[in-house]
Motif scaffolding. Structure first.
Motif, PDB file in Angstrom:
ATOM      1  N   LEU A  63       0.858  -1.179   0.000  1.00 39.47           N
ATOM      2  CA  LEU A  63       0.000   0.000   0.000  1.00 39.47           C
ATOM      3  C   LEU A  63       0.899   1.234   0.000  1.00 39.47           C
ATOM      4  CD1 LEU A  63      -2.716  -0.941   2.651  1.00 39.47           C
ATOM      5  CD2 LEU A  63      -2.898  -1.003   0.174  1.00 39.47           C
ATOM      6  N   VAL A  64       0.634   2.142  -0.897  1.00 34.31           N
ATOM      7  CA  VAL A  64       1.430   3.372  -0.953  1.00 34.31           C
ATOM      8  C   VAL A  64       0.584   4.598  -0.628  1.00 34.31           C
ATOM      9  CG1 VAL A  64       3.145   2.436  -2.533  1.00 34.31           C
ATOM     10  CG2 VAL A  64       1.116   3.597  -3.446  1.00 34.31           C
ATOM     11  N   ALA A  65      -0.716   4.437  -0.575  1.00 37.40           N
ATOM     12  CA  ALA A  65      -1.609   5.531  -0.203  1.00 37.40           C
ATOM     13  C   ALA A  65      -2.863   4.939   0.427  1.00 37.40           C
ATOM     14  CB  ALA A  65      -1.981   6.369  -1.415  1.00 37.40           C
ATOM     15  N   LEU A  84      -4.408   2.453  -2.249  1.00 36.88           N
ATOM     16  CA  LEU A  84      -3.687   2.369  -3.516  1.00 36.88           C
ATOM     17  C   LEU A  84      -2.482   1.474  -3.298  1.00 36.88           C
ATOM     18  CD1 LEU A  84      -2.873   3.320  -6.418  1.00 36.88           C
ATOM     19  CD2 LEU A  84      -1.751   5.261  -5.320  1.00 36.88           C
ATOM     20  N   ALA A  85      -2.358   0.450  -4.122  1.00 36.58           N
ATOM     21  CA  ALA A  85      -1.238  -0.492  -4.003  1.00 36.58           C
ATOM     22  C   ALA A  85      -0.455  -0.537  -5.311  1.00 36.58           C
ATOM     23  CB  ALA A  85      -1.759  -1.887  -3.667  1.00 36.58           C
ATOM     24  N   PHE A 108      -0.330  -1.017 -10.690  1.00 38.08           N
ATOM     25  CA  PHE A 108      -1.009  -0.553  -9.493  1.00 38.08           C
ATOM     26  C   PHE A 108      -2.495  -0.885  -9.572  1.00 38.08           C
ATOM     27  CE2 PHE A 108      -1.400   2.846 -12.553  1.00 38.08           C
ATOM     28  CZ  PHE A 108      -2.693   3.287 -12.391  1.00 38.08           C
ATOM     29  N   TYR A 109      -3.130  -0.863  -8.418  1.00 43.23           N
ATOM     30  CA  TYR A 109      -4.589  -0.929  -8.340  1.00 43.23           C
ATOM     31  C   TYR A 109      -5.035  -0.068  -7.180  1.00 43.23           C
ATOM     32  CZ  TYR A 109      -3.494  -4.704  -4.988  1.00 43.23           C
ATOM     33  OH  TYR A 109      -2.975  -5.452  -3.955  1.00 43.23           O
ATOM     34  N   PHE A 110      -6.206   0.517  -7.335  1.00 41.92           N
ATOM     35  CA  PHE A 110      -6.779   1.263  -6.218  1.00 41.92           C
ATOM     36  C   PHE A 110      -8.238   0.890  -6.073  1.00 41.92           C
ATOM     37  CE2 PHE A 110      -6.827   4.186  -9.843  1.00 41.92           C
ATOM     38  CZ  PHE A 110      -8.145   4.596  -9.888  1.00 41.92           C
ATOM     39  N   TYR A 111      -8.674   0.845  -4.822  1.00 37.35           N
ATOM     40  CA  TYR A 111     -10.057   0.514  -4.494  1.00 37.35           C
ATOM     41  C   TYR A 111     -10.876   1.790  -4.614  1.00 37.35           C
ATOM     42  CZ  TYR A 111      -8.215  -3.917  -2.912  1.00 37.35           C
ATOM     43  OH  TYR A 111      -7.598  -5.139  -2.874  1.00 37.35           O
TER      44      TYR A 111
END
Length: 192
Positions: A63-65, A84-85, A108-111
């Protein structure tokens, strides 16, 4: 006067009949074209191990954010909304994490939804094996709770130069919030 009313009714009926015929032929939901067959089709698996503060030696994503005040080693509640990963995951030909990798999935992917599990993906398969050499780039929405989801293949290099198509992804396995494996069925419709 009665004759005029009958004529008006006849014209209205004729207009409705012609309109119905014209609208039927312009139906946007009918697809008379045969879908092309893919010029290339294959299945790969990628394995995502999310860093949880205790598995730094084998984690492949982090996770970066996250929403303000969230811990970057624990997924947030509320369907992980806002997390955000980034990842650098191994890709294999079968569903075994310990099989020899044929490349890496990097991206990357973000929810992106509060009311259900959903993510947006942007990633590239970097392939370097005897079977595949080059890259394939993907992006699109991932409604995670749907069994099969389609995302776009938007380009590639090497063996996949300017590739276009669809990747049907499905969650093949998961272990809590630390590990998941995606099965990626790639159908390319533009191959050079």
């Amino acid at each position: 006067m009665a004759m005029k009313a009958v004529r008006v009714l006849d014209l209205c009926f004729l207009w409705l009949l012609v309109s119905a015929i014209l609208l039927k032929s312009a139906d946007c939901h009918r697809w008379n074209k045969k879908l092309p067959k893919p010029c290339r089709n294959f299945v790969l698996y990628f394995h995502d191990i999310i860093y949880n503060g205790k598995n730094a030696h084998n984690a492949t994503s982090a996770l970066v954010a996250a929403p303000q005040g969230a811990n970057l080693t624990i997924m947030t509640g509320n369907n992980h909304f806002g997390n955000l990963a980034v990842f650098d995951d191994p890709i294999t030909l079968d569903n075994n994490l310990h099989s020899p990798p044929v490349g890496r999935a990097q991206g990357f992917y973000f929810y992106d939804m509060k009311n259900t599990f959903s993510a947006w993906l942007g990633f590239t398969f970097v392939l370097n094996s005897k079977d595949y050499k080059g890259t394939i780039t993907f992006n699109g929405a991932d409604p995670i709770l749907t069994k099969y989801r389609d995302i776009s293949v938007v380009g590639g290099t090497g063996d996949f130069f300017m590739a276009r198509g669809i990747a049907t992804i499905s969650t093949d396995s998961y272990e809590g919030e630390v590990y998941f494996r995606l099965r990626v069925n790639i159908s390319l419709y533009e191959c050079y």
